[in-house]
Motif scaffolding. Structure first.
Motif, mmCIF file in Angstrom:
data_model
loop_
_atom_site.group_PDB
_atom_site.id
_atom_site.type_symbol
_atom_site.label_atom_id
_atom_site.label_comp_id
_atom_site.label_asym_id
_atom_site.label_seq_id
_atom_site.Cartn_x
_atom_site.Cartn_y
_atom_site.Cartn_z
ATOM 1 N N THR A 24 51.056 21.311 -25.558
ATOM 2 C CA THR A 24 51.992 22.415 -25.346
ATOM 3 C C THR A 24 51.210 23.705 -25.167
ATOM 4 N N GLY A 25 51.688 24.559 -24.280
ATOM 5 C CA GLY A 25 51.012 25.828 -24.059
ATOM 6 C C GLY A 25 49.705 25.664 -23.295
ATOM 7 N N PHE A 26 48.752 26.524 -23.612
ATOM 8 C CA PHE A 26 47.460 26.571 -22.918
ATOM 9 C C PHE A 26 46.526 25.551 -23.564
ATOM 10 N N VAL A 27 46.665 24.277 -23.185
ATOM 11 C CA VAL A 27 45.959 23.190 -23.873
ATOM 12 C C VAL A 27 44.643 22.860 -23.160
ATOM 13 N N GLN A 28 43.587 22.787 -23.935
ATOM 14 C CA GLN A 28 42.261 22.522 -23.378
ATOM 15 C C GLN A 28 41.717 21.184 -23.898
ATOM 16 N N HIS A 29 40.480 20.915 -23.569
ATOM 17 C CA HIS A 29 39.811 19.661 -23.959
ATOM 18 C C HIS A 29 40.600 18.439 -23.459
ATOM 19 N N HIS A 30 40.881 18.436 -22.164
ATOM 20 C CA HIS A 30 41.580 17.318 -21.525
ATOM 21 C C HIS A 30 40.535 16.307 -21.041
ATOM 22 N N ASN A 31 40.383 15.211 -21.762
ATOM 23 C CA ASN A 31 39.449 14.167 -21.319
ATOM 24 C C ASN A 31 40.181 12.857 -21.063
ATOM 25 N N GLY A 32 41.473 12.952 -20.773
ATOM 26 C CA GLY A 32 42.264 11.754 -20.536
ATOM 27 C C GLY A 32 41.942 11.066 -19.219
ATOM 28 N N VAL A 33 42.248 9.771 -19.152
ATOM 29 C CA VAL A 33 42.105 9.000 -17.907
ATOM 30 C C VAL A 33 42.938 9.671 -16.825
ATOM 31 N N PHE A 34 42.335 9.852 -15.642
ATOM 32 C CA PHE A 34 43.013 10.599 -14.577
ATOM 33 C C PHE A 34 43.244 9.693 -13.364
ATOM 34 N N PRO A 35 44.518 9.459 -12.991
ATOM 35 C CA PRO A 35 44.831 8.538 -11.894
ATOM 36 C C PRO A 35 45.047 9.227 -10.541
ATOM 37 N N TRP A 36 44.746 8.479 -9.478
ATOM 38 C CA TRP A 36 45.058 8.884 -8.106
ATOM 39 C C TRP A 36 45.960 7.826 -7.486
ATOM 40 N N PHE A 37 47.032 8.261 -6.811
ATOM 41 C CA PHE A 37 47.948 7.340 -6.135
ATOM 42 C C PHE A 37 47.622 7.291 -4.649
ATOM 43 N N ILE A 38 47.557 6.073 -4.099
ATOM 44 C CA ILE A 38 47.316 5.871 -2.675
ATOM 45 C C ILE A 38 48.568 5.246 -2.069
ATOM 46 N N ASN A 39 49.191 5.930 -1.095
ATOM 47 C CA ASN A 39 50.385 5.367 -0.467
ATOM 48 C C ASN A 39 50.016 4.477 0.714
ATOM 49 N N GLU A 40 51.034 3.903 1.361
ATOM 50 C CA GLU A 40 50.781 2.956 2.447
ATOM 51 C C GLU A 40 50.066 3.599 3.635
ATOM 52 N N ALA A 41 50.202 4.909 3.773
ATOM 53 C CA ALA A 41 49.534 5.622 4.868
ATOM 54 C C ALA A 41 48.088 5.943 4.518
ATOM 55 N N GLY A 42 47.657 5.601 3.294
ATOM 56 C CA GLY A 42 46.279 5.875 2.881
ATOM 57 C C GLY A 42 46.064 7.260 2.336
ATOM 58 N N GLU A 43 47.144 8.016 2.111
ATOM 59 C CA GLU A 43 47.039 9.352 1.553
ATOM 60 C C GLU A 43 46.845 9.294 0.046
ATOM 61 N N VAL A 44 45.891 10.057 -0.467
ATOM 62 C CA VAL A 44 45.552 10.041 -1.892
ATOM 63 C C VAL A 44 46.130 11.280 -2.557
ATOM 64 N N LYS A 45 46.864 11.061 -3.674
ATOM 65 C CA LYS A 45 47.511 12.168 -4.336
ATOM 66 C C LYS A 45 47.320 12.111 -5.840
ATOM 67 N N ASN A 46 47.410 13.267 -6.479
ATOM 68 C CA ASN A 46 47.355 13.397 -7.928
ATOM 69 C C ASN A 46 48.499 12.578 -8.546
ATOM 70 N N ALA A 47 48.164 11.659 -9.456
ATOM 71 C CA ALA A 47 49.188 10.770 -10.025
ATOM 72 C C ALA A 47 49.300 10.931 -11.534
ATOM 73 N N ILE A 48 48.876 12.075 -12.079
ATOM 74 C CA ILE A 48 48.986 12.253 -13.520
ATOM 75 C C ILE A 48 50.460 12.125 -13.939
ATOM 76 N N ALA A 49 50.712 11.409 -15.013
ATOM 77 C CA ALA A 49 52.078 11.153 -15.512
ATOM 78 C C ALA A 49 52.912 10.460 -14.455
#
Length: 436
Positions: free
Chosen positions: A411-436
């Protein structure tokens, strides 16, 4: 005389080799064999979009003089690489650019060392212009004898050079629970790695004579914000450096010229730039940057101070946000790092976390340093989510955001983010931020 004759014979033999119809490098039958091999290789890769080889045309660069060598210059990247730049935030856009960030283009970094012109920036009141001949660094407080150093004084001490990453604790703070940034430069670019050169802090503290009662030190910079942090003496004596150079040259102004503190493995905020003093005491100073800022919200409503260490973390840099890929062989590449120990392994998921494959680590693997990893993948064209997770030499496993939420408040201005970070690839091959 014999040497002269041997030289003439050597030149004649070389000329005959070059002019011959058949030689090691000009054998028609060998060229034919190579042509067949190349054709077979191209046929095998035809489905990957590799064009059939054609005779190689002689380029214009082979026919003209190149740029003359000037008497002296400072080399710069090719004009064709002018797109590789640090960039300010495109999420938390400030109306001013004095207290701001500038991100390293991780997706364009080809090794573990960040070029000096691309090392990320974080400033609290702009970049000061400090004359090294006038700069002074002081050690005082709970010491036997206060000391004042000029830059020429410091340059006389035995130096050390060490490879370490540096990361802002705010790296990733815009992308905890929903996508905000589009590229890996914006999600993870407050991260760089360099060879830092300077003097162990312990060397200078030993000379000053540390009081047995001194347990903390105040490090203060010479910028307009007089940015300062309280740092435990134990860490200063362990591996901290007084740094004046990075990657073989003096620091750039935006990275602390002429002098900075460097604390390996800890949040970049404590590696005070434009360092002007260390004051030793028996307790922390509880400054604004360790009370109102650079603290972590906890589930009970309290805020945690002095969470210095940057935990193990990794991210895929290619393919990553805003890139586009085509079906076929893909090399997944990324970085892993840890503020404690070294990286032991990196796993990559190609199906949203259902299964994981072990990636290959690219050496050298060093403590508190970026480690590059890679994995070969054949993308068949279907939508999927990819991500990486790392394990360090202590056995610590990079957590998910859900894991972090169990022990900290997001909540708020949260730091120390070392969580696993995902990328989504659609059928067109476009890569997008997939967090949550």
């Amino acid at each position: 005389m014999d040497q002269k004759i041997d030289g003439v014979r050597l030149v004649a033999a070389a000329r005959a080799e070059l002019e011959a119809h058949s030689s090691i490098t000009h054998n028609p039958s060998r060229r034919a064999l190579l042509a067949k091999t190349a054709a077979a290789a191209v046929t095998g890769l035809a489905g990957v979009g590799v064009a059939r080889a054609e005779p190689l045309a002689v380029p214009e660069s082979n026919k003209t003089l190149g740029r003359p060598l000037p008497p002296e210059e400072y080399g710069v990247p090719s004009k064709y690489e002018s797109h590789v730049k640090r960039r300010r935030t495109d999420v938390l856009v400030n109306k001013q650019n004095y207290s701001d960030w500038s991100f390293t283009p991780l997706h364009q970094q080809l090794g573990t060392v960040t070029p000096n012109g691309l090392i990320y920036e974080r400033h609290h009141n702009g970049v000061p212009d400090i004359n090294p001949d006038q700069h002074r660094f002081v050690i005082h407080g709970m010491v036997r004898q206060p000391l004042v150093f000029s830059m020429s004084d410091l340059m006389k001490y035995p130096s050390v050079s060490r490879f370490h990453f540096m990361e802002c604790s705010g790296n990733g703070l815009t992308d905890w629970l929903k996508p905000a940034a589009r590229t890996v430069q914006q999600t993870h670019g407050l991260l760089s790695c360099a060879q830092w050169t300077g003097i162990p802090v312990s060397t200078l503290l030993d000379e000053a004579g540390v009081s047995p009662s001194a347990t903390w030190a105040l490090a203060e910079g010479g910028d307009g914000a007089a940015h300062a942090r309280s740092i435990p003496m134990k860490k200063l004596m362990e591996d901290a450096l007084i740094v004046y150079a990075a990657n073989g040259e003096m620091l750039r102004p935006e990275n602390g010229y002429p002098l900075r503190l460097f604390i390996p493995g800890w949040e970049g905020n404590v590696s005070i730039k434009w360092l002007r003093r260390l004051k030793l005491g028996d307790q922390p100073w509880h400054l604004r940057s360790e009370t109102a800022r650079y603290t972590d919200p906890m589930p009970d409503g309290k805020w945690r101070q002095f969470s210095f260490e940057m935990e193990a973390k990794s991210v895929i840099t290619s393919p990553s946000g805003s890139m586009k890929i085509r079906p076929g062989p893909i090399e997944i590449v990324g970085f892993a790092w840890s503020g404690k120990g070294s990286i032991r392994a990196v796993d990559v998921t190609l199906d949203g976390g259902r299964t994981w494959r072990q990636a290959q680590l690219e050496g050298p693997v060093m403590e508190k340093c970026l480690t590059r990893f890679r994995l070969q993948w054949n993308w068949t064209g279907g939508p999927t989510t990819i991500a990486s997770r790392c394990v360090n030499s202590t056995g610590y496993v990079q957590p998910t955001v859900e894991d972090i939420q169990k022990v900290r408040a997001i909540t708020g201005f949260v730091q120390h983010h070392n969580g696993v970070f995902p990328w989504f690839i659609n059928e067109a091959g476009e890569v997008k931020n997939a967090i949550a």
